[in-house]
Design a protein around this motif. Structure first.
Motif, mmCIF file in Angstrom:
data_model
loop_
_atom_site.group_PDB
_atom_site.id
_atom_site.type_symbol
_atom_site.label_atom_id
_atom_site.label_comp_id
_atom_site.label_asym_id
_atom_site.label_seq_id
_atom_site.Cartn_x
_atom_site.Cartn_y
_atom_site.Cartn_z
ATOM 1 N N PHE A 299 1.082 -1.345 0.065
ATOM 2 C CA PHE A 299 0.161 -0.174 -0.663
ATOM 3 C C PHE A 299 0.671 1.243 -0.074
ATOM 4 N N ARG A 300 1.927 1.340 0.834
ATOM 5 C CA ARG A 300 2.379 2.420 1.480
ATOM 6 C C ARG A 300 3.433 2.890 -0.707
ATOM 7 N N LYS A 301 4.005 1.889 -1.065
ATOM 8 C CA LYS A 301 4.245 1.074 -2.252
ATOM 9 C C LYS A 301 3.999 2.167 -3.292
ATOM 10 N N GLN A 302 2.927 2.221 -3.060
ATOM 11 C CA GLN A 302 1.184 2.185 -4.407
ATOM 12 C C GLN A 302 0.559 3.689 -4.176
ATOM 13 N N GLY A 303 1.124 4.536 -2.672
ATOM 14 C CA GLY A 303 0.774 5.422 -2.445
ATOM 15 C C GLY A 303 -0.622 5.781 -1.361
ATOM 16 N N LEU A 304 -0.756 4.308 -1.147
ATOM 17 C CA LEU A 304 -1.915 4.101 0.002
ATOM 18 C C LEU A 304 -1.710 4.384 1.162
ATOM 19 N N ILE A 305 -1.268 5.672 2.100
ATOM 20 C CA ILE A 305 -0.235 5.429 3.031
ATOM 21 C C ILE A 305 -1.860 5.365 4.205
ATOM 22 N N GLU A 306 -2.986 6.025 4.161
ATOM 23 C CA GLU A 306 -3.770 5.720 5.263
ATOM 24 C C GLU A 306 -4.266 3.992 5.636
ATOM 25 N N ASN A 307 -4.319 3.020 4.014
ATOM 26 C CA ASN A 307 -4.282 1.806 4.143
ATOM 27 C C ASN A 307 -3.284 1.379 4.860
ATOM 28 N N ALA A 308 -1.805 1.525 4.321
ATOM 29 C CA ALA A 308 -0.353 1.262 4.584
ATOM 30 C C ALA A 308 -0.333 1.257 6.362
ATOM 31 N N LYS A 309 -1.376 2.252 7.086
ATOM 32 C CA LYS A 309 -1.393 2.721 8.427
ATOM 33 C C LYS A 309 -2.376 1.518 8.812
ATOM 34 N N ILE A 310 -3.675 1.312 8.102
ATOM 35 C CA ILE A 310 -4.115 0.081 8.860
ATOM 36 C C ILE A 310 -3.548 -1.013 8.285
ATOM 37 N N SER A 311 -3.083 -1.392 7.611
ATOM 38 C CA SER A 311 -2.251 -2.520 7.527
ATOM 39 C C SER A 311 -0.970 -2.904 8.981
ATOM 40 N N TYR A 312 -0.511 -1.891 8.916
ATOM 41 C CA TYR A 312 0.497 -2.212 9.420
ATOM 42 C C TYR A 312 -0.077 -1.737 11.371
ATOM 43 N N LYS A 313 -0.959 -1.550 11.446
ATOM 44 C CA LYS A 313 -1.731 -1.531 13.357
ATOM 45 C C LYS A 313 -1.683 -3.106 13.419
ATOM 46 N N SER A 327 10.926 -11.036 13.582
ATOM 47 C CA SER A 327 9.752 -10.283 13.155
ATOM 48 C C SER A 327 8.678 -9.059 13.349
ATOM 49 N N LEU A 328 8.954 -9.478 15.057
ATOM 50 C CA LEU A 328 8.518 -7.981 15.276
ATOM 51 C C LEU A 328 9.330 -6.854 14.808
ATOM 52 N N PHE A 329 10.787 -6.919 15.573
ATOM 53 C CA PHE A 329 10.945 -5.590 14.484
ATOM 54 C C PHE A 329 11.340 -5.405 12.964
ATOM 55 N N PHE A 330 10.562 -6.141 12.286
ATOM 56 C CA PHE A 330 10.496 -5.689 11.404
ATOM 57 C C PHE A 330 9.419 -4.426 10.719
ATOM 58 N N ILE A 331 8.414 -5.661 11.210
ATOM 59 C CA ILE A 331 7.482 -4.846 11.977
ATOM 60 C C ILE A 331 7.148 -3.021 12.928
ATOM 61 N N TYR A 332 8.308 -3.081 13.274
ATOM 62 C CA TYR A 332 8.418 -1.900 14.293
ATOM 63 C C TYR A 332 9.151 -0.953 13.133
ATOM 64 N N SER A 333 10.007 -1.809 12.597
ATOM 65 C CA SER A 333 11.096 -0.777 11.056
ATOM 66 C C SER A 333 10.345 0.041 10.533
ATOM 67 N N ASN A 334 8.792 -0.828 9.938
ATOM 68 C CA ASN A 334 8.570 -0.188 8.743
ATOM 69 C C ASN A 334 7.804 0.926 9.288
ATOM 70 N N ILE A 335 6.680 0.403 9.980
ATOM 71 C CA ILE A 335 5.735 1.335 11.580
ATOM 72 C C ILE A 335 6.825 3.339 11.120
ATOM 73 N N ALA A 336 7.856 2.669 11.790
ATOM 74 C CA ALA A 336 8.940 3.997 12.091
ATOM 75 C C ALA A 336 9.093 4.499 11.244
ATOM 76 N N ASP A 337 9.812 3.687 9.797
ATOM 77 C CA ASP A 337 10.295 4.287 8.764
ATOM 78 C C ASP A 337 9.017 5.296 7.953
ATOM 79 N N LEU A 338 7.421 4.760 8.037
ATOM 80 C CA LEU A 338 6.287 5.455 8.117
ATOM 81 C C LEU A 338 6.855 7.062 8.191
ATOM 82 N N GLU A 339 6.039 6.607 9.409
ATOM 83 C CA GLU A 339 5.717 7.490 10.475
ATOM 84 C C GLU A 339 6.753 9.216 10.579
ATOM 85 N N MET A 364 13.014 -0.939 18.757
ATOM 86 C CA MET A 364 13.612 -1.547 17.431
ATOM 87 C C MET A 364 14.795 -1.906 18.513
ATOM 88 N N LYS A 365 15.363 -0.477 18.202
ATOM 89 C CA LYS A 365 16.843 -1.002 19.458
ATOM 90 C C LYS A 365 17.437 -1.912 20.824
#
Length: 712
Positions: A299-313, A327-339, A364-365
């Motif tokens: 979704f983020r790659k497509q520019g659908l930011i709100e959809n991306a937020k919902i999926s990450y949540k 796996s949890l690290f990469f979820i945190y990483s994607n959310i942090a990078d989006l924010e 993440m740290k």
């Protein structure tokens, strides 16, 4: 892999445990497995049972309590030393090594395996040496000591070839391929994976599909997407044959990754969705969370930011407490990078976005430090440096900039070490290849000299052998051809007999169906005759007209059944013939309208019986209405047209009469005929409507039986 129990030892334990059941005090007690094994150990009749029961107790406690497991392994060690059983002693050391590996104590794990290896070397136990070299390679790979791992795997290859242990060689080649994948030498990785594949195909190994997946991973890293997809699909077919759902889902996910790389988002979503369906079936919460994370990335790659937020949540909310920290690290990483990205591209709520990015970066740290991963730590420090810099917290930004540089230097050192490993491995491989080439040259020279001395004898024997073989081959060929001829003749006879039986049954079925249609037609005519008799004693014209309408409808159905039993096909009727006959039949009731022109357009259209009856009633109503109300001047025309589009039909009945009144609404009329037309068209999953076009024009759409069943 550990092979801790031999069949004869297990049999002895089973017999001994069975003998314990003879004690009365045990007759009605239910004890846990460990309690039973303790009892076996206490009453062991010899050192063999004592060793095996202690080993079993050690295994039972491995996942429960480290100290208890070591206690029983040490007891097994004492019993083996006491009875001078060196092979058993080596097995105990191997189990101790695995126990320390699980507790992440790499030094002691290696030490115990090396003690086992020394025993196998001293006793010249080649099989034990092979298994231990394999385990040492696997242990070193697990602790990321890749140079040592490759060294031990090469020793295992030499012994595997000497012992012709194809199964173990397949496992070694597979693991070497994984190591080279990790250090980035994908050509070398594929070389060993294909070697493993060749062996596994030869011995029909049940893990061949996993090797196909590994090859796909190598090609994906090399951006050879076509080859990656080919091997993923081969693995997927194998997993499907064995119904290995967890592996099926993972392979769907891997294929989706390929389509993301080639920017085919539609296909990527399709495969991710198939994986997600299986994850839900297996209740694999970690995999489900990873699915939502991957969808967020898309979704983020497509520019659908709100959809991306919902999926990450959803990924974060559904992640289980005992899930993989990586796996949890990469979820945190994607959310942090989006924010962090949103804080730089949108001005609104910038401070809160940065706070959230920093919060996830700190998490993440913590995970990276717990895992001891320099790669993940480097990623955490980089994100925190950028987030603090964007929030103008210069002291924190400087702190994490320094940490980022330190972790990046550590990562560079690791990459440099991997490069050294590549060079060293290449040297060792070339050296071994040269030694093999020299050995092959010596063997070739000796073989040449030997072959020269026996060539003449071999030639004579070859000629005799070929003559005998040729004669036998001809005899076998003649026998096979004759046997094939007899089998073919027998099969053809059976087929002819079965064809005759089926044809006879088909003829009987058609005769029976025609008889049924004939009887239905006769019964309907009888009903029509009874209605005709009933009208003789009735003087009310409205009642007589209603009964006449009913007779007309019955005659429409009579005509259908007549066409079915008179025609060649008992399951359908030709609409054009039926409509013409019905039109002539109804027009015959109005001799004063013989000048009315009649036209039918419906070539080569047949209707099945379940469709033709209601269509016949609809047609009867519309024709009757036309002849009743449309031809006041005794002249005019009526046209019937039927068109077909696969299973959808359109029937049009058009007359040249004055048409219905302008304020007439067919949907609210009390007319039984038009009401019947609407009801029957809905029954056929269609519609009916009226319009004026130089006369009344009724348009009815409907579907045949196949179309209605599909829609249901």
């Amino acid at each position: 892999m550990r092979k801790c129990f031999h069949n004869n030892i297990l049999l002895m334990l089973v017999l001994f445990q069975f003998s314990l059941l003879l004690y009365p005090i045990m007759a009605h007690c239910e004890q846990s497995k460990t309690d039973s094994l303790r009892l076996v150990l206490q009453m062991a009749p010899n050192d063999t049972v004592s060793i095996e029961s202690s080993m079993l107790l050690g295994l039972e406690w491995e996942s429960i309590n480290f100290d208890s497991s070591m206690f029983y392994y040490n007891r097994a060690l004492k019993f083996s030393e006491k009875s001078h059983r060196l092979d058993e002693k080596a097995r105990v050391f191997i189990n101790m090594g695995f126990l320390h590996r699980y507790s992440l104590d790499s030094e002691l794990a290696m030490e115990y395996l090396l003690q086992a290896l020394q025993i196998y070397l001293d006793t010249d136990n080649k099989k034990g040496q092979l298994d231990t070299y394999y385990n040492l390679g696997e242990f070193n790979s697990h602790f990321e000591h890749f140079s040592q791992s490759i060294e031990y795997y090469n020793l295992a290859i030499g012994l595997g070839i000497e012992l012709n242990n194809q199964e173990r060689l397949g496992m070694v080649y597979n693991n070497l391929g994984l190591i080279y994948n990790y250090i980035g030498d994908y050509d070398k990785a594929n070389q060993f994976q294909f070697e493993a594949l060749k062996i596994k195909e030869k011995i029909n190994d049940n893990t061949i599909q996993l090797t196909q997946v590994n090859i796909g991973l190598n090609y994906l890293e090399q951006k050879n997407y076509e080859e990656a997809l080919e091997h993923y699909h081969i693995a997927l077919n194998m997993f499907n044959e064995n119904n290995e759902k967890a592996y099926i889902a993972q392979t769907y996910k891997n294929i989706g990754d390929v389509y993301v790389e080639i920017n085919d988002i539609k296909e990527a979503k399709n495969y991710y969705q198939q994986a997600f369906t299986i994850y839900k079936e297996l209740n694999d919460q970690v995999a489900i969370s990873n699915y939502y994370m991957l969808m967020g990335n898309i979704f983020r790659k497509q520019g659908l930011i709100e959809n991306a937020k919902i999926s990450y949540k959803e990924a974060l909310d559904g992640f289980p407490e005992n899930g993989s920290h990586r796996s949890l690290f990469f979820i945190y990483s994607n959310i942090a990078d989006l924010e962090l990205s949103l804080s730089q591209t949108t001005k609104s709520d910038k401070d809160n976005k940065l706070k959230r990015a920093i919060g996830y970066g700190i998490k993440m740290k913590q995970i990276a430090e717990n895992l001891g991963s320099v790669v993940l730590l480097n990623r955490s420090h980089e994100l925190l440096f950028k987030a603090y810099k964007a929030s103008n917290d210069q002291s924190k930004a400087l702190e994490f900039a320094e940490l980022y540089m330190v972790s990046r230097d550590s990562l560079y050192s690791m990459q440099k070490q991997k490069a050294i490993i590549n060079i060293q491995t290449k040297y060792e491989t070339e050296k071994r290849d040269l030694e093999i080439e020299l050995l092959n040259s010596d063997n070739k020279l000796m073989s040449t000299r030997l072959s020269q001395s026996i060539d003449q004898r071999d030639n004579q024997q070859t000629v005799i052998f070929l003559l005998i073989l040729g004669f036998i081959s001809v005899c076998i060929f003649i026998f096979v051809i004759y046997r094939f001829y007899l089998q073919t003749k027998q099969v053809n006879s059976k087929l002819i007999l079965q064809h005759d039986i089926i044809s006879k049954q088909q003829e009987e079925k058609e005769v029976l169906l025609k008889e049924i249609h004939h009887r239905v037609k006769n019964n309907l005519q009888l009903v029509s005759s009874l209605l005709n008799l009933q009208t003789q004693n009735i003087e009310d014209e409205s009642i007589i007209s209603a009964i006449a309408d009913g007779q007309s409808r019955i005659e429409a159905m009579v005509l259908i059944h007549q066409k079915l039993y008179q025609g060649a096909n008992v399951s359908s009727i030709d609409f054009e013939e039926y409509a013409l006959q019905l039109l002539n039949q109804i027009s015959g009731l109005y001799p004063e309208l013989k000048e009315v022109e009649k036209k039918i357009v419906a070539s080569n259209i047949e209707l099945d019986i379940d469709t033709s009856v209601p269509v016949g009633l609809i047609l009867s109503e519309l024709i009757t209405n036309a002849f009743k109300y449309s031809f006041a001047n005794k002249t005019g025309s009526i046209a019937i047209a039927l068109t077909k589009d696969e299973h959808d039909f359109k029937l049009v009945v058009h007359d040249s009469g004055p048409g219905l009144p302008k304020d007439f609404d067919p949907s609210t009329t009390s007319s039984i005929g038009l009401h019947l037309v609407r009801r029957l068209s809905r029954q056929l999953y269609g519609t009916s409507r009226y319009e004026y076009d130089n006369g009344s024009k009724f348009i009815v759409t409907f579907m045949d039986t196949i179309g209605r069943r599909r829609k249901e």
